[in-house]
Scaffold this active site. Structure first.
Site, PDB file in Angstrom:
ATOM      1  N   GLU A 260      38.464  18.704  65.049  1.00  0.00           N
ATOM      2  CA  GLU A 260      38.533  19.118  63.503  1.00  0.00           C
ATOM      3  C   GLU A 260      38.250  17.842  63.325  1.00  0.00           C
ATOM      4  O   GLU A 260      38.767  18.368  61.093  1.00  0.00           O
ATOM      5  CB  GLU A 260      40.198  19.752  63.615  1.00  0.00           C
ATOM      6  CG  GLU A 260      40.625  20.350  64.250  1.00  0.00           C
ATOM      7  CD  GLU A 260      40.610  21.698  64.167  1.00  0.00           C
ATOM      8  OE1 GLU A 260      39.624  21.793  63.210  1.00  0.00           O
ATOM      9  OE2 GLU A 260      41.094  23.361  65.018  1.00  0.00           O
TER      10      GLU A 260
ATOM     11  N   HIS B  62      41.947  27.677  68.190  1.00  0.00           N
ATOM     12  CA  HIS B  62      42.328  26.493  67.262  1.00  0.00           C
ATOM     13  C   HIS B  62      43.751  26.335  66.910  1.00  0.00           C
ATOM     14  O   HIS B  62      44.139  25.153  67.323  1.00  0.00           O
ATOM     15  CB  HIS B  62      41.347  25.611  66.587  1.00  0.00           C
ATOM     16  CG  HIS B  62      41.975  25.893  64.767  1.00  0.00           C
ATOM     17  ND1 HIS B  62      41.712  25.186  63.189  1.00  0.00           N
ATOM     18  CD2 HIS B  62      42.044  27.162  64.127  1.00  0.00           C
ATOM     19  CE1 HIS B  62      42.073  25.802  62.992  1.00  0.00           C
ATOM     20  NE2 HIS B  62      42.613  27.208  63.438  1.00  0.00           N
TER      21      HIS B  62
ATOM     22  N   ASP C 236      49.343  16.094  66.597  1.00  0.00           N
ATOM     23  CA  ASP C 236      49.560  16.492  65.720  1.00  0.00           C
ATOM     24  C   ASP C 236      49.855  17.118  64.371  1.00  0.00           C
ATOM     25  O   ASP C 236      50.830  16.864  64.474  1.00  0.00           O
ATOM     26  CB  ASP C 236      48.203  18.079  66.139  1.00  0.00           C
ATOM     27  CG  ASP C 236      47.717  19.248  65.660  1.00  0.00           C
ATOM     28  OD1 ASP C 236      47.799  19.544  64.762  1.00  0.00           O
ATOM     29  OD2 ASP C 236      46.998  19.588  66.427  1.00  0.00           O
TER      30      ASP C 236
ATOM     31  N   HIS D 204      50.293  20.258  63.590  1.00  0.00           N
ATOM     32  CA  HIS D 204      50.164  22.055  64.256  1.00  0.00           C
ATOM     33  C   HIS D 204      51.309  21.809  65.303  1.00  0.00           C
ATOM     34  O   HIS D 204      50.828  20.948  66.307  1.00  0.00           O
ATOM     35  CB  HIS D 204      48.842  22.688  63.918  1.00  0.00           C
ATOM     36  CG  HIS D 204      48.825  22.248  62.346  1.00  0.00           C
ATOM     37  ND1 HIS D 204      47.538  21.404  61.716  1.00  0.00           N
ATOM     38  CD2 HIS D 204      49.053  23.131  61.410  1.00  0.00           C
ATOM     39  CE1 HIS D 204      47.601  21.811  60.725  1.00  0.00           C
ATOM     40  NE2 HIS D 204      48.003  22.479  60.292  1.00  0.00           N
TER      41      HIS D 204
END
Length: 302
Positions: free
Chosen positions: A274, A143, A126, A128
């Site tokens: 996503e 999320h 990811d 993030h």
């Protein structure tokens, strides 16, 4: 013996600002997921989608924490609990659950289901950290909270439906970080989660980083959950995501990392999240998601 992969859709967009990610499961299936997985010599069973009420029909503030903000918390709980049951059932039948998101909040369900009755590790591919809590989140979008939720961080400490009983933070690796909020950064630093930023990948190469991440996630565990957010890749490779961040991994680096997972023969469960077809170009991101899932399950060039 041929492995069976059970595909479970979770068509949610509760956790994001930009609409359209709820169509991700359909886009990934349409991109040829079953055909790609069959190339990995696995049997594919599609279990359909968990029930996910439309956001327009619900009040995002109907269920709240005493402090902080988590939008659509009630809906996130409903989907997570239903998804966890399906993941647990697939594992009980000897299958590999492959969850199709939806926004990354669906990871709460897939991880908690995978961590029932087993000690597991997790690798989070990811851009993030997903380590915000209702108190630290700038947006209240769930999320950005799923990893904190399954590890029981902050307000999630007493939320039984969100905590993954069989997942220890010392067996979690975040790979490819490049966009982390300030308070989130501090929380990650205070945790036992292992982190690998894009700078680590640049300096050491994806193969070395992936091997180290797997060492963390397989240490004393009964398998690894792989959480793959398509915004991990550079937006030039995966344009159809809601929160793109420049400077992500390349197409080849992504495949190399997932091929390393397959070589370890440790994959217990996985999610692809996503993918937003409204923002995509010719369903390119959904197609890439199918390829990466196949790589994780053992597709080989020769």
């Amino acid at each position: 013996m041929t492995r069976t992969v059970r595909v479970i859709g979770a068509p949610t967009d509760y956790g994001a600002n930009r609409r359209g990610v709820d169509m991700g499961p359909s886009a990934i299936r349409y991109a040829g997921l079953a055909e790609q997985l069959e190339r990995a010599a696995v049997e594919v069973v599609d279990d359909g989608d968990v029930r996910a009420p439309r956001a327009e029909e619900r009040d995002p503030e109907a269920e709240r924490f005493a402090s902080g903000r988590a939008k659509f918390l009630r809906e996130t709980r409903e989907v997570a609990t239903g998804l966890a049951d399906r993941v647990e059932r697939a594992l009980g039948d000897g299958e590999v659950p492959l969850v199709l998101g939806g926004d990354h909040s669906v990871a709460i369900g897939s991880v908690t289901g995978s961590a029932r009755n087993a000690e597991i590790g997790a690798i989070w591919f990811d851009a993030h950290g997903d380590f915000n809590t209702p108190a630290t989140s700038p947006s209240g979008n769930v999320h950005g909270m799923p990893l904190a939720a399954v590890l029981g961080v902050g307000e999630f400490a007493d939320v039984e439906w969100a905590r993954a009983a069989g997942l220890d933070p010392g067996r979690v690796a975040l790979v490819g970080l490049r966009d982390v909020d300030a308070e989130e950064r501090a929380a990650i630093a205070d945790s036992d989660v292992t982190t690998f930023t894009m700078s680590d990948i640049d300096e050491r190469g994806i193969a070395s980083v992936a091997e180290d991440a797997l060492d963390v996630a397989t240490d004393g565990t009964e398998g690894v959950h792989v959480s793959l957010d398509l915004d991990w890749l550079d937006p030039r490779e995966a344009p159809g995501v809601g929160t793109p961040v420049r400077g992500g991994v390349t197409y080849r680096e992504a495949h190399a990392a997932l091929e390393t997972v397959a070589e370890r023969d440790c994959l217990r469960s996985m999610e692809l999240v996503e993918v937003n077809p409204i923002l995509d170009e010719g369903n390119e991101t959904a197609s890439l998601a199918t390829e990466l899932a196949a790589s994780a399950l053992g597709t080989k060039i020769l």
